[in-house]
Design an enzyme around this catalytic site. Structure first.
Site, PDB file in Angstrom:
ATOM      1  N   LYS A 132      38.508  42.378  42.819  1.00 41.69           N
ATOM      2  CA  LYS A 132      39.528  41.120  42.781  1.00 41.69           C
ATOM      3  C   LYS A 132      40.733  41.536  43.944  1.00 41.69           C
ATOM      4  CE  LYS A 132      41.626  39.733  39.062  1.00 41.69           C
ATOM      5  NZ  LYS A 132      42.605  39.608  37.712  1.00 41.69           N
ATOM      6  N   GLU A 176      40.962  45.117  40.229  1.00 41.97           N
ATOM      7  CA  GLU A 176      41.596  44.613  41.255  1.00 41.97           C
ATOM      8  C   GLU A 176      42.197  45.701  42.430  1.00 41.97           C
ATOM      9  OE1 GLU A 176      45.197  41.406  41.893  1.00 41.97           O
ATOM     10  OE2 GLU A 176      44.342  41.778  40.076  1.00 41.97           O
ATOM     11  N   ASP A 235      40.487  37.919  29.440  1.00 43.86           N
ATOM     12  CA  ASP A 235      41.654  38.347  30.490  1.00 43.86           C
ATOM     13  C   ASP A 235      42.338  39.482  29.710  1.00 43.86           C
ATOM     14  OD1 ASP A 235      42.952  38.643  32.753  1.00 43.86           O
ATOM     15  OD2 ASP A 235      44.271  36.550  32.443  1.00 43.86           O
TER      16      ASP A 235
END
Length: 308
Positions: free
Chosen positions: A125, A89, A17
């Site tokens: 995302k 994202e 992450d």
């Protein structure tokens, strides 16, 4: 004895992450994820200075496009170091606009493909709002696979699976944070509300034959990770990955198919909104998460404007 990180990798796909290339090189995850907060941090790193400058030059004053160019540039660098996929994202401010989410997702994939990165190495995302889930459903039909993030409620998980999304990211640590503050107590192991939430979703998906991947995210400590050993994937910060790499002792698998689950349910829009609304934690954390990512997106745009 092998480290707990190496043991975890035997039955769970480990995802980093982070956009920190040094950490990725050191810890060797299969996949990696980024978000607006991580991209904001990356923009301040010397390693990405050239990429940010190129994105600004190519974006020509279009802030949204410049941010997408930078996000995909970071993703390309990460992909050089991992065998799997990068999650990139969509702007969180589009979380309640299905069509705008579709268009932004298609642009991100287009930028990757223009750079020679095939779409099978990218997950888009999207926040797990009703509108985001509908966008993901259409993207999946169009051959663009998705990672539904900011997932806190069982209703979100049910709707994502029924929409056929590739992967969900339930946020273990943020669920834990809410209950710790609300109840005024700490939680460990299997009693942790975040751990319980992911375990419930995992069991439900496996019992009913859903192919959607469960990827626990947003961890606060290694105990949460250990309690979810066996989950399809876990996306973990470099700090916690390092702790696992240094930790010895036996790591037992906790999640596995065949444990049984509640009956299958189907949610239309009104049922989804009601079920999600009934979960105070999920309602608050989803809204808060979208706001936080939106603020960091705005900070990244301000940085780009200052440099431009």
């Amino acid at each position: 004895m092998t480290s707990k990180l190496e043991q975890l990798k035997q039955f769970t796909t480990v995802v980093a992450d982070t956009g920190d290339l040094d950490a990725i090189e050191r810890l060797k995850p299969v996949d990696a994820t980024t978000n607006p907060s991580l991209l904001l941090k990356a923009a301040a790193l010397p390693r990405y200075e050239r990429h940010l400058g190129e994105a600004i030059a190519t974006g020509r004053g279009d802030l949204g496009r410049t941010c997408d160019l930078f996000a995909t540039a970071v993703g390309q660098e990460v992909l050089k170091l991992i065998p799997g996929r990068i999650s990139t994202e969509v702007d969180a401010r589009l979380s309640f606009d299905t069509q705008a989410t579709l268009e932004r997702a298609e642009r991100l994939i287009g930028l990757y493909e223009q750079a020679g990165v095939s779409r099978d190495r990218v997950l888009i995302k999207i926040a797990s709002t009703w509108e985001g889930i509908r966008a993901a459903e259409q993207l999946e039909k169009n051959g663009i696979q998705t990672n539904l993030t900011l997932l806190f409620s069982f209703a979100q998980a049910v709707a994502c699976a029924d929409a056929g999304v590739f992967l969900i990211s339930p946020f273990v640590g943020r669920i834990y944070d809410w209950y710790k503050k609300s109840e005024g107590r700490d939680y460990t192991g299997a009693e942790d509300p975040g751990v319980r939430s992911v375990s419930r979703i995992y069991d439900y998906y496996k019992a009913h034959g859903y192919e959607t991947v469960v990827m626990g995210a947003s961890f606060r400590n290694v105990g949460q990770i250990e309690a979810l050993a066996g989950c399809d994937r876990l996306t973990i910060s470099p700090e916690l990955l390092g702790q696992l790499a240094d930790a010895q002792g036996t790591l037992e698998r906790q999640l596995a198919p065949g444990r049984g689950a509640e009956a299958r349910v189907t949610l239309d829009e009104s049922a989804f909104r009601w079920a999600h609304n009934e979960d105070a934690m999920a309602t608050e954390k989803l809204a808060e998460g979208i706001r936080q990512f939106a603020r960091d997106q705005e900070k990244l745009e301000a940085l780009i404007q200052a440099k431009g």
